[in-house]
Design a protein around this motif. Structure first.
Motif, short mmCIF file in Angstrom:
data_model
loop_
_atom_site.label_atom_id
_atom_site.label_comp_id
_atom_site.label_asym_id
_atom_site.label_seq_id
_atom_site.Cartn_x
_atom_site.Cartn_y
_atom_site.Cartn_z
N SER A 92 22.26 15.19 -30.97
CA SER A 92 23.62 15.17 -32.02
C SER A 92 23.20 15.17 -33.27
N TYR A 93 22.00 14.62 -33.80
CA TYR A 93 21.01 13.59 -34.94
C TYR A 93 20.34 14.92 -35.03
N VAL A 94 19.94 16.40 -34.73
CA VAL A 94 19.28 17.37 -35.63
C VAL A 94 19.89 18.50 -35.62
N PRO A 95 18.91 19.62 -36.40
CA PRO A 95 19.69 20.69 -36.30
C PRO A 95 19.75 21.00 -35.22
N LEU A 96 21.23 22.54 -35.30
CA LEU A 96 20.71 22.92 -33.74
C LEU A 96 19.60 23.67 -32.98
N TRP A 97 19.19 24.94 -33.67
CA TRP A 97 17.77 24.75 -33.15
C TRP A 97 16.65 23.78 -32.70
N ALA A 98 16.96 22.48 -33.11
CA ALA A 98 16.16 21.17 -32.78
C ALA A 98 16.91 20.97 -30.92
N ALA A 99 18.67 21.17 -31.50
CA ALA A 99 18.97 20.64 -29.88
C ALA A 99 18.87 20.99 -29.40
N MET A 100 18.58 22.58 -29.21
CA MET A 100 17.86 23.20 -28.09
C MET A 100 16.92 23.58 -27.62
N LEU A 101 16.10 22.45 -28.50
CA LEU A 101 14.81 22.78 -28.02
C LEU A 101 14.47 21.23 -27.28
N LEU A 102 15.29 20.69 -27.65
CA LEU A 102 15.06 19.11 -26.97
C LEU A 102 15.86 19.70 -25.09
N TRP A 103 16.44 20.01 -25.38
CA TRP A 103 17.09 20.48 -23.57
C TRP A 103 16.31 21.46 -23.16
N ALA A 104 15.74 22.73 -23.50
CA ALA A 104 14.95 23.24 -23.32
C ALA A 104 13.50 22.86 -22.91
N LEU A 105 12.95 21.95 -23.39
CA LEU A 105 11.92 21.06 -22.38
C LEU A 105 12.13 20.40 -21.57
N PRO A 106 13.23 19.37 -21.07
CA PRO A 106 12.78 18.82 -19.71
C PRO A 106 13.29 19.66 -18.56
N TRP A 107 13.77 21.44 -19.08
CA TRP A 107 14.02 21.69 -18.08
C TRP A 107 12.60 22.87 -17.96
N ALA A 108 12.18 23.26 -18.76
CA ALA A 108 10.64 23.26 -18.45
C ALA A 108 9.82 22.74 -17.91
N LEU A 109 9.78 21.55 -17.85
CA LEU A 109 8.82 20.84 -17.63
C LEU A 109 9.21 20.37 -15.97
N TYR A 110 10.85 20.12 -15.92
CA TYR A 110 11.07 20.01 -14.29
C TYR A 110 11.02 21.54 -13.58
N LEU A 111 10.76 22.30 -14.48
CA LEU A 111 10.67 23.82 -13.64
C LEU A 111 9.51 23.76 -13.17
#
Length: 478
Positions: A92-111
Motif C-alpha cells: 500500500s506504500y509503493v507505486p502501483l507497478w511496485a505493488a504488482m511486482l511484490l505480488w508477482a514474486l511470491p507467485w513465481a517463487l511458489y510456482l
C-alpha cells in the motif's frame, strides 16, 4: 474508463490481500521446514533427478537453472519474507507497478516450488493458491480502485472450486445422493482434527442435513455469486460459514482458507463503510488487466468444459503455469479407515518374540489414545501421503522405500517430519510396515479405555527389511 473500477470494493480487496498473504506464509513455511527430507538432494524424491527426467515445458521454474538445498531454502525463506511484508501492507506504500511486482514474486517463487514438488505437491490447493495468487498480481493497491474484471475473475475461481466439488460428488459416490456420506467421512478423511471424533458421533439425521446443506452450498449458491448485491455477498457469506465448518471438522491444509479468502473478495463491504478517495488507474494498467482477462477467458474453456462433462476430473491443471484449473474433492468416500503403521526393532536377529516399536507421526492416527491435533493451514505432506499409501501401495511406490531407508539410517531430516522416534540413540536394525483398521471409539469405549481410536491388524504392508544387499532388491520395496 468509468466501468473499469469498483470503488466500493476497496475493503474487499484489502481483506483479500491480507488473507492471501497469510496463506502464502503457511505455504512457504511448509516448504522450508519439510523439503530436505522430501525433495532435497538426499530426499526421497530428489529435485535434481526430477529435473533430469523432465523438460522445461512440462515444469518451468527457477530450479531449471540451478538447484541446491541451500538455494531452495533461500527461495522459501524469501517467500516467507515477502508474505510477511504483504501481510503488513507494504504494497500500500509503493507505486502501483511496485505493488504488482511484490505480488508477482511470491507467485513465481511458489510456482517454482510446486513444479519440482512431484507427488508431495500434487494436491488441488497448490494449483488453487497459484491461480489465486496470479490474479492477485493484477488487483492493484491502495492508490487505485479495484478493477472490476479481476474481481469477476476471482469469483470465477470461487465458482469452479465450489461447483466443481459439488458436481464431482453428485456424479460420484452414491452416498452423496443418498445423503449418507458423512456417516463415514469424519472418521475416514485423510487427517482428522481434534473435533472430528465429536462430528462423527453426531446423530445420523444431522449428518444427512450436513450433506444436503453441502449440496445447496456447492451446487446452487455459487450461481448467486454473479447476481447483484447484496445477494452475491450473502452467497459468499454462506460459503464462508460452510468452509469454517470444514475447518472445525478436519485438517485440509489451506484449501478451506484460500476458499474463504476468495469468498471475502466477493463481499461488498461498502454496505458498511464509505470508500476512501482513489485515483483513476493509468492506461497501461487498464491494458494489462484487459489482456490478462482475455487470457484467463481463453484458458477457461477446458476447465469449463470439464465442469459439465460426464467424465469430470478433479484437481487438474490444463497449462504448465497453473493459471486456470479444475477443482473437486471426495468424489468417493472410504467406508473403512486403514492406516499404515511403521515399526522398527534394534534386535540384530528377528524371532517370534522380537519387540517392535512404532514411529509416531505428527498428524495421522497412530497411538489410539492420542486425540488428533489441529495442523491446518499448515500441511503435513508425509502424513497425507501415508493416508494414500493405506488406500493402495501404488501411491507409495515412488517414495516409501526411500522413506524406510532413511529410517534405517536415522536420517535427521526425515525424523524431523515425525513426532516420535523410538530409536534416539542408534538406528534400528530392521523396519517393517503393517496395515491396521482404525475406527473411532464409542462414548462407552472412550470412558472405559481413554482411547479415541480402536484398531485391529489387517495385513502386512512391507515385511521386515534392513540395510544391506537384500535391501537393494526392488522386490523388497512396496
Amino acid at each position: 474508463m468509468d466501468w473499469f473500477t469498483a470503488d466500493g470494493y476497496w475493503l474487499s480487496r484489502l481483506i483479500f490481500q491480507r488473507a492471501l498473504a497469510g496463506v502464502y506464509l503457511f505455504a512457504f513455511l511448509t516448504a522450508v521446514l519439510q523439503f530436505r527430507a522430501l525433495i532435497g538432494e538426499r530426499g526421497m524424491l530428489p529435485v535434481p533427478d526430477f529435473v533430469r527426467r523432465t523438460d522445461w515445458h512440462s515444469a518451468p521454474g527457477l530450479f531449471r537453472f540451478h538447484y541446491s538445498d541451500r538455494f531452495f531454502a533461500f527461495v522459501s525463506w524469501t517467500g516467507c519474507a515477502l508474505a510477511v511484508a504483504l501481510l503488513t501492507g507494504v504494497d500500500s506504500y509503493v507505486p502501483l507497478w511496485a505493488a504488482m511486482l511484490l505480488w508477482a514474486l511470491p507467485w513465481a517463487l511458489y510456482l517454482s516450488i510446486v513444479q519440482v514438488g512431484q507427488t508431495w505437491y500434487s494436491f488441488g490447493w497448490e494449483s488453487l493458491l497459484l491461480e489465486t495468487g496470479f490474479l492477485a498480481v493484477f488487483l492493484g493497491n491502495a492508490h487505485t480502485a479495484p478493477p472490476v474484471l479481476v474481481l469477476w475473475l476471482l469469483r470465477w475461481v470461487l465458482f469452479r472450486v465450489e461447483f466443481g466439488a459439488g458436481m464431482i460428488k453428485i456424479r460420484g459416490d452414491e452416498c452423496w445422493r443418498k445423503l449418507t456420506c458423512l456417516y463415514y467421512h469424519h472418521e475416514t478423511q485423510p487427517m482428522p482434527g481434534p473435533l472430528s471424533w465429536f462430528f462423527h458421533r453426531l446423530p445420523k439425521p444431522v449428518h444427512r442435513v450436513e450433506v444436503a446443506a453441502n449440496h445447496v452450498t456447492q451446487l446452487l449458491v455459487p450461481v448467486l455469486l454473479f447476481t447483484p448485491q447484496p445477494v452475491a455477498s450473502a452467497a459468499a457469506g454462506l460459503m464462508i460459514v460452510t468452509q469454517l465448518w470444514l475447518v472445525l471438522s478436519g485438517n485440509f491444509a489451506w484449501l478451506n482458507w484460500v476458499t474463504i479468502t476468495l469468498a471475502l473478495s466477493a463481499v461488498d463491504w461498502s454496505l458498511f463503510t464509505e470508500p476512501p478517495a482513489q485515483s483513476a488507474p493509468p492506461l497501461w494498467y487498464e491494458i494489462v488487466v484487459i489482456a490478462v482477462t482475455a487470457l484467463v477467458v481463453f484458458l477457461s474453456y477446458r476447465p469449463a468444459r470439464n465442469l459439465v462433462s460426464s467424465r469430470q476430473v478433479m484437481n487438474r491443471s490444463f497449462d504448465p503455469l497453473h493459471l486456470v484449473n479444475t477443482y473437486g474433492a471426495f468424489g468417493s468416500i472410504s467406508r473403512v479407515r486403514l492406516e499404515v503403521a511403521v515399526e522398527g526393532t534394534d534386535e540384530p536377529v528377528l524371532h517370534d518374540g522380537t519387540v517392535w516399536r512404532e514411529y509416531g507421526f505428527r498428524g495421522k492416527p497412530g497411538d489410539p489414545r492420542r486425540l488428533p491435533r489441529q495442523f491446518a493451514p499448515y500441511h503435513l505432506r508425509l502424513d497425507w501421503l501415508m493416508w494414500f499409501a493405506a488406500l493402495s501401495p501404488a501411491y507409495a511406490g515412488p517414495w516409501f522405500g526411500q522413506f524406510v531407508e532413511r529410517l534405517l539410517e536415522n536420517d535427521r531430516d526425515t525424523l524431523r517430519l515425525l513426532r516420535h522416534n523410538p530409536f534416539p540413540e542408534a538406528p534400528p536394525t530392521h523396519v517393517r510396515a503393517r496395515v491396521y483398521r482404525y475406527r473411532f471409539t464409542t462414548w462407552r469405549e472412550l470412558r472405559a479405555t481413554g482411547r479415541w481410536w480402536h484398531r485391529t491388524y489387517v495385513r502386512d504392508f512391507m515385511p521386515p527389511v534392513s540395510l544391506g544387499p537384500a535391501w537393494l532388491s526392488p522386490t523388497r520395496r512396496p
